[in-house]
Write a protein that holds these residues in place. Structure first.
Motif, PDB file in Angstrom:
ATOM      1  N   TRP A 218      41.828   9.176  23.638  1.00 37.00           N
ATOM      2  CA  TRP A 218      42.512  10.157  23.656  1.00 37.00           C
ATOM      3  C   TRP A 218      43.880   9.982  22.841  1.00 37.00           C
ATOM      4  O   TRP A 218      44.266  11.068  22.323  1.00 37.00           O
ATOM      5  CB  TRP A 218      43.140  10.410  25.208  1.00 37.00           C
ATOM      6  N   ASP A 219      44.442   8.888  22.814  1.00 36.37           N
ATOM      7  CA  ASP A 219      45.609   8.446  22.111  1.00 36.37           C
ATOM      8  C   ASP A 219      45.232   8.892  20.505  1.00 36.37           C
ATOM      9  O   ASP A 219      46.145   9.251  19.769  1.00 36.37           O
ATOM     10  CB  ASP A 219      46.074   7.124  22.514  1.00 36.37           C
TER      11      ASP A 219
ATOM     12  N   ARG B 178      39.285  16.148  30.373  1.00 38.38           N
ATOM     13  CA  ARG B 178      40.723  16.687  30.675  1.00 38.38           C
ATOM     14  C   ARG B 178      40.576  18.362  30.658  1.00 38.38           C
ATOM     15  O   ARG B 178      40.314  18.911  30.074  1.00 38.38           O
ATOM     16  CB  ARG B 178      41.641  16.162  29.834  1.00 38.38           C
TER      17      ARG B 178
ATOM     18  N   ASP C 231      46.300  19.970  30.823  1.00 39.71           N
ATOM     19  CA  ASP C 231      46.774  18.960  30.544  1.00 39.71           C
ATOM     20  C   ASP C 231      46.877  18.573  29.002  1.00 39.71           C
ATOM     21  O   ASP C 231      47.826  17.893  28.736  1.00 39.71           O
ATOM     22  CB  ASP C 231      46.216  17.807  31.298  1.00 39.71           C
TER      23      ASP C 231
ATOM     24  N   ASP D  33      50.273  17.652  27.053  1.00 41.64           N
ATOM     25  CA  ASP D  33      50.245  16.561  26.300  1.00 41.64           C
ATOM     26  C   ASP D  33      50.768  16.650  24.965  1.00 41.64           C
ATOM     27  O   ASP D  33      51.469  15.964  24.368  1.00 41.64           O
ATOM     28  CB  ASP D  33      48.994  15.822  26.283  1.00 41.64           C
ATOM     29  N   TYR D  34      50.254  17.712  24.372  1.00 42.74           N
ATOM     30  CA  TYR D  34      50.416  18.124  23.119  1.00 42.74           C
ATOM     31  C   TYR D  34      52.115  18.371  22.873  1.00 42.74           C
ATOM     32  O   TYR D  34      52.810  17.964  21.987  1.00 42.74           O
ATOM     33  CB  TYR D  34      49.559  19.150  22.618  1.00 42.74           C
TER      34      TYR D  34
ATOM     35  N   ARG E 194      54.520  17.460  24.803  1.00 37.01           N
ATOM     36  CA  ARG E 194      55.231  16.433  24.821  1.00 37.01           C
ATOM     37  C   ARG E 194      55.335  15.351  23.713  1.00 37.01           C
ATOM     38  O   ARG E 194      56.178  15.081  23.307  1.00 37.01           O
ATOM     39  CB  ARG E 194      54.807  15.302  26.158  1.00 37.01           C
ATOM     40  N   ARG E 195      54.054  15.360  23.177  1.00 35.81           N
ATOM     41  CA  ARG E 195      54.142  14.517  21.869  1.00 35.81           C
ATOM     42  C   ARG E 195      54.739  15.247  20.676  1.00 35.81           C
ATOM     43  O   ARG E 195      55.093  14.440  20.073  1.00 35.81           O
ATOM     44  CB  ARG E 195      52.633  14.145  21.648  1.00 35.81           C
TER      45      ARG E 195
ATOM     46  N   SER F 150      54.581  20.745  34.982  1.00 36.66           N
ATOM     47  CA  SER F 150      53.485  19.684  34.737  1.00 36.66           C
ATOM     48  C   SER F 150      52.315  19.969  35.737  1.00 36.66           C
ATOM     49  O   SER F 150      51.244  19.269  35.590  1.00 36.66           O
ATOM     50  CB  SER F 150      54.008  18.252  34.854  1.00 36.66           C
TER      51      SER F 150
END
Lengths: 152, 764
Positions: free
Chosen positions: B109-110, B509, B513, B517-518, B520-521, B536
């Motif tokens: 995922w990372d 996922r 989520d 995640d996008y 946040r990154r 969240s």
């Protein structure tokens, strides 16, 4: 009286506009909405030219060569790509404004002449010319940011 | 195995004629006894039936209808009863994939998210966020859409967000906005319980919304059956039950509807006081439809004049009327103009905002309404008007961002234009979620070419390696329905809550989520330097959406997860005024057309141009509905010597969207494993084709081959079900109907034209 002259100018301008819409339609066949809408709007201008015919007879006079020269400036070479599309729509908008102003002017003359028939024709055609302008402006606004800011 | 009925052979189940409330019947399909039941609703058509998911040992073992739900009273259709099996399909995506050396290979995922985020940041640096595009689904939940809308509009600030709802519900939205000022269906499914007449335009309800159709079948079996008018070029299951079936030539919907309006006016089936007090535009409408006499309609559309008269008599004299429209309207020529004429019928007769009266501008799925509400498609959240600076400011205040961050300088980019920008290279990252354009878009060869383009990073977020995902650069494995929690809204504004019943497989996922995640990154921040997206969990996302919807027509502020749990779905608006939801909009015949409230300043129905605010404000209708007229125009492609037949497309009862899920449910797949080419007996004889012969259909854009099915269709017309693709069959010979369809769209709604093209056929 110079009304005949102006009617001739308008007829020529509508013809130029019809041809210009048609040309842009052909040059941008990869943009389906451009291709189809320009064809449709070209047909409107052809129809407007037809609606002018009785008045050209009624107010027969010489024709102005002015719009022919104008087209040369606006539509030289076929252009493609997003910026070219924007330029073409921009030029169509200018040409359409020329037509709209003619309808405006002649509509005013019709009022002065109390020519109800010409007045009605001017009102109807000017309204449609405004719809041509509105569509062009809307499409220009849609295309401009991407063409000017994002596209290569 | 427990099965209350065989929905494959008996699509609608047994009849229970009724008067009053629709009787309950709980349909159930279980492979083994469930240990516990989890509340949800079906997402496989726009009906949105309440159901419970049966779970045992962490797996779904079946479903049962929710008896207390206002939408289905316990009933489920074949797709609802079987579609869940796709969740356990062995070919689910369980890990992210990245294309390396031409091959999709497993990744973490990372790695996958870093690749997307790094590319996003680089593109924004070099080209602005205008180089990023999002093509989303009609299959996500409110929580997903709203989060996506906020990250796209206030985080990135890209105008390029749309979804496959453009292919199915864009015209519904446009028609409602144009007539009534904002989106939102005026009536309810419950209106079918009492209505005297039903008008179905381009809508094969018997196949598309089987449970809603069962409601009508039960009325037909009851003591006071409604009269049915069906407009469809094919003799469908729906048409077979019609009191009057009008079968117009392809592309002539508007002429037929104008003909009906003409007859309503001529026979004075009008509510004059209503027209005067609550509408604008009557004179122009009257003038436009005047020339559409039954004879003229017959000459153009092939609908016999006496049938048109019979239909007008039903529509004109019934005291109540429910009208529906679906893709036969939305994907045809003059889609929005035609859909608006259906609204006009109700406005001329004053049949709106009261029991028994509904206009259902149908959707394809019960989650697609939410893209329109939440701003994940071209619209702004809460039916706000992108041309109204005050509405932009409201959103900017809510999100605590500068108003200029929110793209509002031009109309939001519609899907067809997003694909065009990808084709010409100015969009360089296209993120596709839970949809399959490589089968569902028109002119598939072109779409495949675009997806393969070297300088376009294609991200696909899905549960399966679809035809589209196979062409992607990054694939993100997503949870399916039943594996995540969220809410969604069906066509009649009923909001359902669907709880997570089981875990997604492997590393898959939830969509929410992935978006979080996008965000946040990407480190999206508000004006105070705080994270832009402050939620969240699904429930927090729902609360954020409630705040955004408050005061707008789609007001969710009175809803909560607690309130949606345990009982029936609830209709919006749900607020202090309507704590239990509202069955009808516009009960006082005040429409949402006030200049400061409306979602649009209107459109030119011919050119699609959006009207300017000044013009609108100068003639503010202040709550009156619009009677918008439009004259008929011929289709852009018509049969000729080379391609002598009309082509049209549609759906069969056993499949949904591109069969990604329904094709993986055994019973549904076996019921309709392949498409077909439907043609009339006359045309079959002419081409020497017999039932079951393989027929090759060719248009200017491509070809497709399927077996022949003869009958039930007008001569000169060829039909194929769309959305049969290639994941379960070789690409050769091609079989997808969209190999043939046009890259072309309605000027107002921008919905592509799938319902007509010129083709030729030959026996293979």
């Amino acid at each position: 009286m110079h009304l005949g002259n102006y009617l001739g100018l308008l007829e020529n301008s509508e013809k130029q506009l019809a041809r210009a819409f048609d040309k842009v339609s052909r040059h941008h066949q990869d943009e389906p909405d451009i291709e189809q809408m320009c064809q449709k709007l070209s047909a409107w201008s052809v129809r407007h030219g037809g609606q002018l015919q009785p008045f050209l007879v009624r107010y027969a006079d010489s024709r102005s060569p002015e719009p022919a020269a104008m087209e040369k400036v606006l539509f030289g070479q076929p252009r493609s790509g997003s910026l070219a599309l924007l330029r073409d729509l921009h030029d169509l908008w200018l040409l359409t404004n020329e037509v709209k102003l003619c309808w405006d002017i002649i509509g005013n003359a019709a009022l002065a002449l109390r020519d109800k028939e010409l007045e009605a024709t001017c009102t109807a055609c000017e309204a449609e010319t405004k719809r041509q302008l509105d569509w062009l402006l809307g499409r220009i606004k849609q295309a401009a940011p991407q063409a000017l800011v994002v596209a290569a | 195995m427990e099965e209350t009925r065989n929905s494959i052979t008996d699509i609608w189940g047994p009849r229970t004629g009724y008067e009053g409330p629709w009787p309950i019947r709980v349909d159930e399909q279980l492979t083994e006894p469930a240990e516990n039941w989890v509340q949800s609703a079906c997402v496989l058509c726009s009906n949105g039936c309440g159901l419970d998911i049966g779970v045992k040992d962490g797996r779904i073992v079946g479903v049962r209808g929710r008896a207390q739900d206002r939408v289905n009273h316990g009933r489920l259709g074949p797709k609802g009863l079987h579609g869940w099996q796709a969740n356990h399909s062995p070919d689910r995506l369980t890990t992210p994939l990245i294309r390396r050396h031409g091959q999709l290979q497993p990744a973490t995922w990372d790695e996958a998210m870093s690749l997307i985020v790094d590319t996003s940041k680089q593109l924004i640096r070099e080209h602005t966020a205008g180089a990023l595009g999002f093509y989303t689904s009609g299959q996500l939940f409110i929580e997903d859409y709203y989060t996506l809308g906020v990250l796209g509009k206030a985080g990135l600030g890209t105008p390029h967000m749309d979804g496959n709802t453009r292919l199915c519900t864009a015209t519904a939205a446009a028609a409602l906005k144009i007539s009534f000022g904002t989106d939102g269906q005026p009536g309810s499914y419950t209106d079918l319980n009492t209505t005297e007449a039903v008008l179905l335009v381009g809508h094969n309800m018997a196949s598309q919304q089987t449970v809603l159709w069962a409601r009508i079948l039960d009325r037909l079996a009851g003591p006071n059956p409604p009269q049915l008018v069906v407009i469809d070029p094919r003799r469908t299951y729906t048409a077979e039950k019609a009191t009057v079936h009008l079968a117009p030539r392809v592309g002539t919907n508007l002429a037929v509807l104008n003909g009906l309006l003409h007859l309503l006016i001529e026979h004075d089936y009008l509510h004059h006081e209503f027209i005067k007090a609550h509408t604008v535009g009557y004179a122009e409408l009257r003038q436009t439809v005047e020339k559409w006499t039954p004879e003229r309609v017959e000459a153009l559309s092939g609908v016999p004049a006496e049938q048109l008269l019979a239909a007008a008599l039903i529509i004109g004299t019934s005291k109540t009327l429910v009208s529906t429209a679906l893709q036969g309207v939305y994907q045809s020529m003059q889609a929005t103009a035609a859909a608006v004429q259906i609204n006009n019928i109700h406005l001329l007769r004053g049949l709106i905002g009261s029991p028994g009266n509904a206009i259902l501008q149908m959707n394809g799925q019960p989650t697609s309404q939410n893209t329109r509400e939440c701003g994940a498609d071209g619209d702004l959240p809460g039916f706000r008007n992108w041309g109204n600076p005050a509405h932009i400011q409201e959103l900017a205040t809510l999100w605590n961002v500068d108003p200029d961050k929110i793209p509002h300088w031009a109309p939001p980019t519609h899907a067809m234009q997003i694909w065009r920008y990808c084709e010409t290279g100015s969009i360089k990252l296209l993120w596709i979620q839970a949809t399959n354009p490589a089968v569902s878009m028109p002119e598939l060869a072109r779409i495949r070419r675009i997806l393969r383009q070297k300088d376009l990073l294609v991200v696909v977020q899905d549960a399966f390696l679809t035809e589209t995902a196979q062409l992607a650069d990054v694939v993100l494995p997503a949870a399916l329905w039943g594996e995540k929690t969220g809410t969604f809204t069906n066509t009649d504004r009923t909001v359902h809550l669907s709880y997570k019943a089981i875990d997604p497989p492997g590393e898959a996922r939830a969509d929410l989520d992935i978006f979080l995640d996008y965000a946040r990154r990407m480190d999206f921040r508000d004006k105070d330097g705080q994270p832009l997206i402050k939620w969240s969990t699904p429930e927090e996302a729902f609360e954020a959406w409630k705040a955004c919807s408050k005061g707008r027509p789609c007001d969710y502020s009175g809803l909560s997860y607690a309130k949606l749990t345990g009982g029936s779905g609830i209709q919006w608006p749900c607020n202090e005024q309507y704590p239990d939801g509202a069955t009808h909009l516009y009960t006082d015949h005040e429409f949402n057309t006030h200049a400061d409230y409306c979602e649009t300043y209107g459109y030119d129905l011919v050119t699609g141009t959006e009207k300017q605010p000044e013009e609108y404000k100068a003639q503010d209708p202040k709550g009156k509905a619009f009677l918008k007229a439009a004259d008929y125009e011929p289709p852009h492609e018509e049969p000729d010597e080379q391609y002598p037949l009309w082509f049209t497309t549609g759906r069969v009862v056993y499949h949904f969207h591109t069969r990604t899920k329904t094709g993986r449910a055994k019973a549904l797949h076996e019921a309709a494993p392949e498409g077909f080419v439907q043609l009339s007996a006359e045309d079959a004889a002419c081409y020497g084709i017999r039932e079951g012969d393989l027929v090759e259909v060719t248009s200017r854009r491509g070809q497709a081959t399927e077996p022949a099915r003869i009958g039930g269709i007008e001569p000169g017309l060829v039909f194929m079900p769309f959305h049969y693709g290639y994941w379960d069959q070789d690409q050769d010979p091609p079989r997808a109907a969209n190999e043939l369809t046009l890259t072309e769209w309605d000027p107002v709604s921008k919905q592509p034209h799938f319902k007509y093209a010129a083709v030729r056929i030959r026996k293979v």
